[in-house]
Design a protein around this motif. Structure first.
Motif: not given
Length: 272
Positions: A37, A98, A100, A146-147
C-alpha cells in the motif's frame, strides 16, 4: 523552510534529461510492479541507479541541489550522505498515494530540524492528470495527519529538466494517474550523515563498483568518516577501502570535530 519545498526550473538541460530517461527506461521496463500500500500496486520502482544509469550521477552531484541540501542539513551533522536514488514509474489507474513523510523511516521526532532533503526529477511531464507529486505546503511544521484534506494539497507540475526540492518532513504523496500513459521520475534524497540510509549503499555500490565513481560521489554514498569517529574502517576514513592495496595495516587515527579536539587537548593540558 517556509513552504517546505521549492521548484528549480530547468535545473538540467532537456538533452541531459532525455539521456537519463534512455538509460533508466530498460530497467523500469524489466522491473516487476511493486507490492504494498505504500509502494503502490500499479507502480514500478528501481533503485541503485548510479551504475545502472550512470548519467544520474549528475543529478546526485548537482551543485545547486547540494548547496541547498548542505545549508539545510549540515547544522545538524558533520557531513551529509546520499539516502537513495530511485526511478519511479506510476502507471495509469494507480490511485493517489497516502499522505506521508519520508522522515517516518526513523523512529524519532526531529523537532523541526531537517533530517532529509528529497529531490524529484521528472523524466516525463508531471501534470495534475498523470499523478504529479502532491504537496501540502507548510505541513512540515504540523503533526502528521494521514486524513489531511486533499483540497489543501497542490500538484508539483513540472517538465523534464526541472527539479522539485522538498523537506523530508513535508507531507506529500504521488497523485492519482488518471491519464493513459505512465508518469516517470527519479527521486534522489540526502540525509544527515549519522542516520541509517534508506538504501544500503554498500550493497548497491560495493568497492568493486564504487572505485569507478568520482571521489565526491564515493564520499556521498558513505565512503567517508562522520566526525567524531563514526563509520570508520580499521580506524581509517573508509575511502581507504577503495585504495589500490586496502589491506595495508595502518594505525587507528582520530577523526574528531574541532570542538572535541580542543576539549581533549584542554583535558590533557596541551596547547590548542
Amino acid at each position: 523552510m517556509r513552504n517546505g519545498y521549492v521548484i528549480l526550473p530547468e535545473a538540467i538541460s532537456h538533452l541531459k534529461s532525455r539521456l537519463i530517461c534512455a538509460e533508466v527506461a530498460p530497467h523500469l521496463a524489466a522491473a516487476p510492479r511493486c507490492v504494498g500500500d505504500f509502494y503502490g500496486w500499479k507502480t514500478t520502482r528501481v533503485g541503485g541507479l548510479l551504475n545502472k544509469a550512470p548519467s544520474t550521477q549528475d543529478l546526485v552531484l548537482h551543485p545547486d541541489v547540494l548547496a541547498i541540501t548542505r545549508a539545510a542539513l549540515q547544522p545538524s551533522c558533520d557531513c551529509i550522505q546520499l539516502n537513495l536514488t530511485q526511478a519511479i514509474r506510476v502507471h495509469p489507474q494507480e490511485r493517489a498515494q497516502a499522505p506521508h513523510r519520508d522522515e517516518e523511516m526513523w523512529p524519532h521526532e526531529p523537532k523541526l530540524r531537517p533530517w532529509l532533503i528529497n529531490v524529484m526529477w521528472p523524466l516525463t511531464a508531471f501534470t495534475k492528470e498523470n499523478g504529479a507529486t502532491r504537496l501540502w505546503p507548510g505541513s512540515h511544521t504540523d503533526v502528521l495527519d494521514r486524513s489531511i484534506d486533499p483540497a489543501r494539497s497542490i500538484p508539483a507540475e513540472m517538465q523534464p529538466g526541472d527539479a522539485l526540492v522538498f523537506l523530508g518532513a513535508l507531507t506529500h504523496g504521488a497523485g492519482e494517474n488518471r491519464s493513459n500513459a505512465p508518469r516517470d521520475g527519479i527521486i534522489v534524497s540526502y540525509c544527515l550523515g549519522w542516520l541509517k540510509q534508506y538504501e544500503n549503499q554498500f550493497l548497491a555500490y560495493p568497492p568493486a563498483v564504487a572505485r569507478s565513481f568520482p571521489t565526491p560521489l564515493q564520499r556521498l554514498i558513505g565512503y567517508q568518516m562522520h566526525r567524531p569517529n563514526l563509520g570508520g574502517w580499521e580506524g581509517q576514513d573508509p575511502i581507504q577501502a577503495l585504495a589500490t592495496n586496502p589491506h595495508t595495516l595502518c594505525p587507528h587515527v582520530d577523526a574528531l570535530t574541532p570542538d572535541i579536539a580542543r576539549q581533549l587537548k584542554a583535558h590533557y593540558g596541551e596547547d590548542a
